[in-house]
Design a protein around this motif. Structure first.
Motif, short mmCIF file in Angstrom:
data_model
loop_
_atom_site.label_atom_id
_atom_site.label_comp_id
_atom_site.label_asym_id
_atom_site.label_seq_id
_atom_site.Cartn_x
_atom_site.Cartn_y
_atom_site.Cartn_z
N ALA A 295 0.22 -1.40 -0.14
CA ALA A 295 -0.31 -0.19 -0.04
C ALA A 295 0.90 1.21 0.09
O ALA A 295 0.66 2.27 -0.36
N HIS A 296 1.99 1.66 0.96
CA HIS A 296 2.80 2.26 0.70
C HIS A 296 3.85 1.97 -0.16
O HIS A 296 5.06 3.10 -0.26
N ARG A 297 4.40 1.65 -1.27
CA ARG A 297 4.76 1.26 -1.50
C ARG A 297 6.94 0.94 -1.83
O ARG A 297 7.28 2.06 -2.33
N ILE A 298 6.78 0.49 -0.65
CA ILE A 298 7.84 -0.36 0.29
C ILE A 298 8.47 -1.34 -0.36
O ILE A 298 7.69 -2.64 -0.45
N PRO A 299 9.89 -1.31 -1.29
CA PRO A 299 10.02 -3.23 -1.47
C PRO A 299 10.49 -3.62 -0.19
O PRO A 299 11.00 -3.38 1.12
N VAL A 300 10.24 -4.90 -0.50
CA VAL A 300 10.66 -6.26 0.59
C VAL A 300 11.53 -7.21 0.34
O VAL A 300 11.29 -7.55 -0.57
#
Length: 770
Positions: free
Chosen positions: A248-253
């Motif tokens: 949702a927050h466009r953070i890579p994992v």
């Protein structure tokens, strides 16, 4: 001092920030100089570490890399750097309250410059400056501790957020680099302290409660959005929650599994609609997996990391979860290696390098030692056996008065025959119709296995098939005479059938055939194996009597029933132990895996064997059973003396039993097993008509047959010893001797309809007309 009082003192001493944040004193400032003086006066335990002169020397040398500086040159450059300031007042004094250490260091800019000097140019100066503005979050501090420490070592983030609700246990010290004095310390505190002792200027924020639904947004966003998230937590619901929020927050994992060096990358920053965990878990939600035991997590772990992708030793270890190990294992070498790989991947993502979503393996064992070896190839259809050659010979001459069967009637009778049960649904029959005579041949190539001594189990299936043919013939208004093993010395020709236009009568005008069971014919197409679980309920007396009458309608056959809870528990333990022996013996394991069809497509194409869906396994048991496909994993389990978890499926199955039955005949010749097969089918059809589920559990009787009559032929000494121990307990439950033919051991229960039923080969494959 009592434990509670001691814990209260620790709690007060370790206030949230003070638990992991050092204190800074810059003596050039008057108030800091006074505070440092008070600290030294008040705390006699302080140990002082002052290497500032050496640090300055190191700093000036790194600033003149092209010059070959002598001691005098270095001393001169240090004096110029001090510019008249006293050495003790230069830089910063860092106090670590948890260890009472006071360390004299260069101040932040010079400290960072010198500490990262050896990064150049693997990390350029511009990149190092960019990384100082990056924020990295690490959730789960087993593998995650190694990731966080590596990020700190490289200074590949200016801010680190750490989350883990757990405390350090002694069992963690096989993979977490910390001291035994930190036991029972929150993992976040221990990790933050390690980082502070490497680099006190790094900004570390701790979440000792872990990540939860209430704080996940704060973890990801407060003080600025994370540039990369490293997920190393064990909780499946939190893994899903983290990815949902990160997407949702466009953070890579990034995730590392500490098995085979797997690095998993999900670039939600570039692909906002990317399926979570690459779509491997479908629409799985945190709510569905929250609170699961370690054992119940296994099927989801298999989905996430891939059944066939995990290492051999992890496969074997998963069989032992909550048996000889409490949870899945991790090694320090794998954790450190994986931590470094994950930190490297996170750094390159933070720098904007083209790291793509996907799964990447850095499998040291395979790269350095070579592959572990390949699992056994999937079983191909068996080649025709001797029965084909035997069937080529003419059948014995037809009896006088026998009638010719038209093609449709013949097909109906044989279709009834092939509806019979067979061990592993091997369907060990070949039917030949010739000159008003129907022959039933034993296709041993389809039933041969170490677990089936001398093919007796296959003969039971042929007897059951013969019973169905008789019942179907009677339904058609035909008389029938069955001749078991009519050709002396030919054990492949199990029976011949002659059909007559009317019921056979004896000289007194009475029926010459057994007709009392004719009412069972309507159940032939309904009969099936049902392994579904259900409630344990008592067996009604009328059902008990009907089953016993059906079995004992075959001369010499006997039905023994176990119904008392203690007896059921004991037979459940014995059947489970038999299953464990079968799986941990190479040949019987191969025989068992040959029976299984792992996909619907395979089951439809082969139309024999056991489609895995018919086993009615829970997701956890199915995941474990799939692991059992690989003999190499089970060989390790056997070497470790494990495998108790392999007994659970049978024990759970017997937990649902209203009774466990054993059908026997007093002698153990092939004709007895054939007649025993007829008794089995009569009992099974009777149970079907009465809504009682039947589940054959035949490993033990046929293991014992090989042990007793075969003197353990083909069994290794360890298996022989284990089988003898089981036999001693078994004979206390059932009235059997070494001479008894133990035809079928089975569970009776109440259960809903099965999820699916086993298929049968087409008649064209099993019927020859000539």
């Amino acid at each position: 001092m009592n434990t509670t009082r001691w814990q209260q003192l620790i709690s007060r001493r370790e206030a949230p920030d003070a638990a992991w944040r050092p204190r800074f004193f810059r003596p050039a400032r008057e108030d800091d100089a006074e505070a440092l003086g008070r600290l030294l006066h008040d705390d006699a335990r302080i140990a002082i570490f002052d290497t500032i002169e050496r640090q300055l020397a190191d700093l000036v040398k790194t600033r003149h890399p092209r010059e070959r500086l002598g001691e005098r040159d270095v001393a001169r450059l240090v004096r110029e750097r001090l510019n008249g300031a006293p050495l003790e007042a230069y830089g910063v004094w860092v106090y670590y309250p948890w260890s009472h250490r006071l360390v004299h260091l260069l101040d932040e800019a010079e400290f960072v410059e010198l500490r990262t000097d050896r990064n150049k140019h693997k990390i350029s100066g511009e990149e190092q400056a960019a990384l100082a503005r990056r924020r990295a979050g690490v959730v789960g501090l087993s593998v995650g501790q190694s990731v966080a420490l590596t990020i700190a070592l490289e200074r590949s983030a200016g801010e680190l957020r750490l989350a883990d609700f757990d405390h350090l246990d002694l069992s963690n010290l096989n993979r977490i680099r910390t001291g035994a004095h930190n036991l029972d310390l929150p993992k976040v505190v221990a990790t933050a302290r390690e980082i502070a002792e490497i680099d006190p200027f790094l900004d570390v924020k701790c979440f000792p409660e872990g990540v939860t639904a209430d704080n996940v947004e704060r973890f990801l966003l407060d003080g600025g959005k994370l540039d990369v998230l490293v997920d190393e937590c064990d909780s499946l619901d939190i893994k899903l929650l983290l990815r949902t929020s990160a997407r949702a927050h466009r953070i890579p994992v990034v995730m590392e599994t500490s098995d085979r060096g797997l690095i998993d990358v999900e670039r939600f920053d570039l692909e906002g609609d990317r399926p979570i965990l690459h779509g491997l878990v479908g629409d799985l939600t945190p709510e569905r997996v929250r609170g699961l035991s370690t054992e119940d997590k296994v099927p989801y772990v298999m989905q996430i990391i891939g059944q066939d992708a995990i290492s051999l030793r992890l496969r074997a270890s998963l069989i032992e979860v909550q048996q000889s190990v409490s949870t899945w294992p991790q090694l320090g070498s794998a954790v450190v290696h994986g931590g470094a790989a994950a930190a490297d991947t996170a750094r390159r993502i933070a720098l904007g390098e083209p790291v793509r979503s996907g799964r990447y393996y850095v499998d040291l064992e395979q790269l350095i030692s070579g592959p572990e070896g390949e699992p056994a190839a999937a079983d191909a259809p068996r080649a025709p056996g001797p029965a084909v050659a035997a069937a080529a010979r003419p059948l014995p001459a037809a009896e006088a008065g026998a009638v010719e069967l038209d093609p449709e009637r013949l097909r109906r009778l044989v279709a009834a025959g092939v509806a019979a049960p067979s061990g592993g649904n091997c369907q060990p029959w070949l039917w030949v119709y010739e000159g008003r005579r129907l022959g039933l041949f034993h296709d041993r190539a389809r039933s041969e296995s170490l677990a089936d001594f001398q093919g007796a189990g296959g003969v039971v299936a042929l007897g059951a098939a013969a019973e169905n043919v008789v019942l179907a013939a009677h339904r058609e208004g035909l008389g029938v005479r069955v001749s078991p093993f009519p050709r002396e010395g030919d054990e492949d020709l199990a029976a011949t059938f002659a059909f007559f236009g009317a019921p056979l009568l004896d000289a007194g005008g009475r029926h010459a055939e057994e007709r009392a069971m004719d009412g069972l014919s309507d159940a032939i197409g309904l009969r099936h194996t049902n392994r579904r679980p259900g409630p344990r309920t008592p067996l009604a007396e009328e059902h008990r009597a009907a089953l016993r009458a059906a079995v004992e309608s075959v001369p010499g056959a006997r039905l023994q029933l176990l119904e008392a809870p203690a007896a059921l528990d004991e037979i459940g333990a014995l059947i489970g132990a038999g299953d464990r022996i079968r799986l941990l013996t190479r040949q019987t394991h191969a025989d068992m895996m040959r029976e299984v069809r792992w996909t619907e497509a395979e089951a439809e194409a082969r139309r024999d064997g056991l489609f895995v869906g018919t086993l009615e396994l829970s997701p956890t048991d199915l995941a474990g059973f799939k692991i059992c496909r690989d003999w190499r994993a089970l060989e390790l389990v056997r070497r470790w003396g494990g495998g108790r978890g392999l007994e659970r499926m049978a024990q759970k199955a017997i937990g649902c039993a209203m009774a466990v039955g054993l059908i026997t005949l007093p002698r153990a010749r092939l004709i007895d097993y054939f007649q025993g097969g007829r008794a089995v089918e009569r009992a099974w059809l009777t149970a079907t008509q009465r809504g009682i589920a039947v589940y054959p559990m035949t490993t033990l009787p046929y293991l014992f047959a090989r042990l007793i009559r075969g003197h353990g032929e083909g069994m290794d000494p360890e298996t022989v010893e284990a089988a003898r121990a089981l036999r001693a307990r078994y004979v206390r439950l059932f009235d059997v001797t070494d001479a008894t033919a133990e035809i079928l051991l089975f569970r009776l229960s109440l259960a809903g309809p099965p999820s699916t039923r086993s298929l049968r080969r087409p008649l064209e494959d099993v019927l020859v007309v000539r």
